[in-house]
Design an enzyme around this catalytic site. Structure first.
Site, PDB file in Angstrom:
ATOM      1  N   ARG A   1       0.939  -1.237   0.097  1.00 21.08           N
ATOM      2  CA  ARG A   1       0.071   0.021  -0.031  1.00 21.08           C
ATOM      3  C   ARG A   1       0.896   1.064  -0.117  1.00 21.08           C
ATOM      4  O   ARG A   1       1.628   1.453   1.026  1.00 21.08           O
ATOM      5  CB  ARG A   1      -0.780  -0.017   1.050  1.00 21.08           C
TER       6      ARG A   1
ATOM      7  N   HIS B   1      -7.042   1.487  -7.026  1.00 20.74           N
ATOM      8  CA  HIS B   1      -7.148   0.591  -5.739  1.00 20.74           C
ATOM      9  C   HIS B   1      -8.049  -0.510  -6.028  1.00 20.74           C
ATOM     10  O   HIS B   1      -9.356  -0.661  -5.684  1.00 20.74           O
ATOM     11  CB  HIS B   1      -8.074   1.552  -4.754  1.00 20.74           C
TER      12      HIS B   1
ATOM     13  N   GLN C   1     -10.295  -2.720  -3.341  1.00 17.12           N
ATOM     14  CA  GLN C   1     -11.537  -1.828  -2.878  1.00 17.12           C
ATOM     15  C   GLN C   1     -12.761  -2.070  -3.829  1.00 17.12           C
ATOM     16  O   GLN C   1     -13.801  -2.448  -3.379  1.00 17.12           O
ATOM     17  CB  GLN C   1     -11.255  -0.501  -2.733  1.00 17.12           C
TER      18      GLN C   1
ATOM     19  N   ASP D   1     -15.885   9.479  -2.843  1.00  9.76           N
ATOM     20  CA  ASP D   1     -14.946   8.995  -2.072  1.00  9.76           C
ATOM     21  C   ASP D   1     -14.432  10.655  -1.371  1.00  9.76           C
ATOM     22  O   ASP D   1     -15.236  11.667  -1.745  1.00  9.76           O
ATOM     23  CB  ASP D   1     -13.663   8.622  -2.678  1.00  9.76           C
TER      24      ASP D   1
ATOM     25  N   CYS E   1     -16.026   4.189  -0.053  1.00 10.05           N
ATOM     26  CA  CYS E   1     -14.872   3.223   0.596  1.00 10.05           C
ATOM     27  C   CYS E   1     -14.386   3.411   1.868  1.00 10.05           C
ATOM     28  O   CYS E   1     -13.704   2.715   2.341  1.00 10.05           O
ATOM     29  CB  CYS E   1     -13.499   3.366  -0.479  1.00 10.05           C
TER      30      CYS E   1
ATOM     31  N   ARG F   1     -14.420  -6.537   1.723  1.00 10.52           N
ATOM     32  CA  ARG F   1     -13.102  -6.273   1.733  1.00 10.52           C
ATOM     33  C   ARG F   1     -12.253  -7.562   1.852  1.00 10.52           C
ATOM     34  O   ARG F   1     -11.362  -8.143   1.375  1.00 10.52           O
ATOM     35  CB  ARG F   1     -12.699  -5.342   2.258  1.00 10.52           C
TER      36      ARG F   1
END
Length: 302
Positions: A102, A129, A132, A219, A260, A288
């Site tokens: 990450r 991402h 996700q 987001d 998210c 997830r």
């Protein structure tokens, strides 16, 4: 499928295989079954960006699959002292069975994949991402029964989430409409490729993008590492790029809302809309775990 660097690397069949596997793994957990698909396997997890959900879900996922997850803070590694990424890749390839990273730059991820000899998983970069959005797609399919032909509307900055929604939803056979300010548009190459399908729209009007949407997503206005732009972005986004009652009135009556997380209520989404769709949002957060487990089994399994 050797790595998961971006959803654009997958075929449609591979995407659906991952979603089917995620569903199967979730059903196992609900029945109290924990098959040790990754017994004696080890995952190295490199973090140059901090996280709650990514770290916990990968660690728990590896544990449920019978393996071991090793948390590696980049600042505590030789990587944080100037060791080249390619050398880190070569060393870790001799210790662990896969790497989840990450980080900020997609190029760092690609260098790990080039010089390592083990699977590399994108836990997040500033570019995309993918894990996700796999969880989002799994959740949408749970609620709607299928993905083909559905319309997803994204409202907000053209960031890594926007790029990944385009990649993943177009691949799944969905329509995608994005509403982003002209100052913060998604990746031009990703948009150009999506436009060739005839199922992609990019606008600056959230109400137009949300028209007849089955799913509405957003987001935060300023992601991690962009805090210095927070006030500048607020002046551009505030009052326009928000999921609210006016946006939801344009979507279908049974439209889902996903985020998210973490969410900034009354910024990118109102508290009212968030709470009305909290079950969907937190079901996605749960997924997830299962989506990432599917990636781990696919890449690290025998």
């Amino acid at each position: 499928m050797k790595h998961l660097l971006t959803l654009a690397d997958l075929s449609k069949d591979e995407l659906y295989e991952l979603l089917d596997l995620a569903d199967a793994l979730k059903k196992e957990v609900k029945k109290g079954i924990y098959t040790k698909y990754l017994r004696n396997k080890a995952l190295g997890m490199i973090f140059t960006k901090s996280s709650t959900r990514t770290r916990v879900s990968f660690e728990v996922g590896m544990q449920q699959l019978g393996g071991k997850a090793l948390y590696l803070n980049a600042n505590d590694m030789q990587l944080g002292r100037g060791e080249p990424i390619k050398d880190t890749a070569r060393v870790l390839s001799r210790y662990v069975d896969g790497i989840m990273i990450r980080t900020y730059k997609q190029s760092d991820l690609e260098e790990l994949a080039e010089y390592g000899s083990i699977p590399i998983i994108n836990g997040l970069t500033d570019y995309v991402h993918p894990c996700q959005v796999l969880a989002d797609l799994q959740t949408i399919r749970e609620y709607k029964g299928s993905l083909e032909g559905l319309k997803l509307c994204y409202i907000g900055a053209g960031n890594n989430m926007a790029n990944s929604y385009i990649n993943g939803c177009i691949l799944a056979g969905m329509q995608v409409a994005l509403a982003c300010p002209k100052e913060y548009l998604p990746d031009t190459q990703i948009c150009a490729k999506a436009a060739t399908t005839g199922r992609f729209t990019l606008t600056q009007d959230p109400l137009a993008a949300a028209k007849d949407a089955d799913v509405v997503v957003t987001d935060v206005w300023a992601s991690m590492g962009e805090e210095g732009e927070a006030e500048k972005r607020r002046q551009i986004f505030e009052g326009v790029y928000q999921i609210n009652d006016a946006v939801m009135a344009q979507a279908k009556k049974d439209a889902m809302v996903l985020h998210c997380l973490p969410a900034h209520r009354e910024e990118e989404i109102t508290a009212k809309v968030f709470e009305e769709h909290a079950n969907e949002i937190f079901d996605e957060a749960e997924n997830r775990l299962h989506a990432q487990k599917a990636v781990l089994v696919k890449l690290l399994g025998d």
